[in-house]
Motif scaffolding. Structure first.
Motif, mmCIF file in Angstrom:
data_model
loop_
_atom_site.group_PDB
_atom_site.id
_atom_site.type_symbol
_atom_site.label_atom_id
_atom_site.label_comp_id
_atom_site.label_asym_id
_atom_site.label_seq_id
_atom_site.Cartn_x
_atom_site.Cartn_y
_atom_site.Cartn_z
ATOM 1 N N CYS A 192 -9.004 34.816 -13.730
ATOM 2 C CA CYS A 192 -9.044 33.860 -12.544
ATOM 3 C C CYS A 192 -9.988 34.279 -12.274
ATOM 4 O O CYS A 192 -10.728 35.036 -11.730
ATOM 5 C CB CYS A 192 -7.679 34.903 -11.859
ATOM 6 S SG CYS A 192 -7.350 34.030 -9.904
ATOM 7 N N CYS A 248 -4.829 30.466 -14.111
ATOM 8 C CA CYS A 248 -6.656 30.980 -14.524
ATOM 9 C C CYS A 248 -6.531 30.392 -16.162
ATOM 10 O O CYS A 248 -5.139 29.570 -16.641
ATOM 11 C CB CYS A 248 -5.338 32.313 -15.145
ATOM 12 S SG CYS A 248 -5.065 34.237 -13.723
ATOM 13 N N TRP A 282 -7.241 39.101 -15.494
ATOM 14 C CA TRP A 282 -5.409 38.775 -14.318
ATOM 15 C C TRP A 282 -5.066 39.911 -15.738
ATOM 16 O O TRP A 282 -3.932 39.711 -15.141
ATOM 17 C CB TRP A 282 -5.690 37.259 -14.498
ATOM 18 C CG TRP A 282 -4.839 37.385 -13.210
ATOM 19 C CD1 TRP A 282 -3.599 37.394 -13.059
ATOM 20 C CD2 TRP A 282 -5.501 38.197 -11.750
ATOM 21 N NE1 TRP A 282 -3.599 37.136 -11.433
ATOM 22 C CE2 TRP A 282 -3.877 38.036 -10.685
ATOM 23 C CE3 TRP A 282 -6.830 38.177 -11.230
ATOM 24 C CZ2 TRP A 282 -4.669 38.061 -9.849
ATOM 25 C CZ3 TRP A 282 -6.889 38.566 -10.067
ATOM 26 C CH2 TRP A 282 -6.165 38.694 -9.075
ATOM 27 N N THR A 322 -1.318 37.361 -6.235
ATOM 28 C CA THR A 322 -0.596 36.788 -7.741
ATOM 29 C C THR A 322 0.260 36.371 -5.967
ATOM 30 O O THR A 322 0.976 35.532 -5.960
ATOM 31 C CB THR A 322 -0.195 37.336 -8.851
ATOM 32 O OG1 THR A 322 -1.298 37.548 -9.574
ATOM 33 C CG2 THR A 322 0.963 36.799 -8.889
#
Length: 94
Positions: free
Chosen positions: A17, A25, A55, A90
């Motif tokens: 990310c 990502c 991530w 997120t």
């Protein structure tokens, strides 16, 4: 006749990310076998070096490995981003 061994460096995909206004990502390659989830890494994006966060331990891109760039540096001196913070980011991004 001489037989020589060629060294094979295993690579794996990770999802990184990056702090730009882009969705999702991006997959990068690494030779590091240790767990990297939450680790800060330097990657190349649009010709610039950017620090991002791993991530996911597995990439999700359909691109072949030959099209992916390698992680340039893993910042072991920095603590990994905690899972709770990754979940919060997120959720906020949705």
């Amino acid at each position: 006749m001489f037989v020589t061994e060629t060294s094979f460096i295993p690579t794996r995909r990770i999802s990184v990310c990056i702090p730009l206004n882009v969705e999702g990502c991006f997959d990068y390659l690494t030779t590091e076998e240790s767990a990297l989830l939450g680790r800060y890494v330097t990657v190349s994006f649009s010709g610039k070096k950017i620090i991002g966060v791993v991530w996911d331990e597995e990439g999700t891109s359909a691109l072949p490995d030959s099209k992916l760039k390698a992680v340039q540096e893993i910042h072991w001196h920095l603590p990994a981003m905690q899972e709770a913070l990754r979940h919060t980011i997120t959720a906020a991004a949705r």
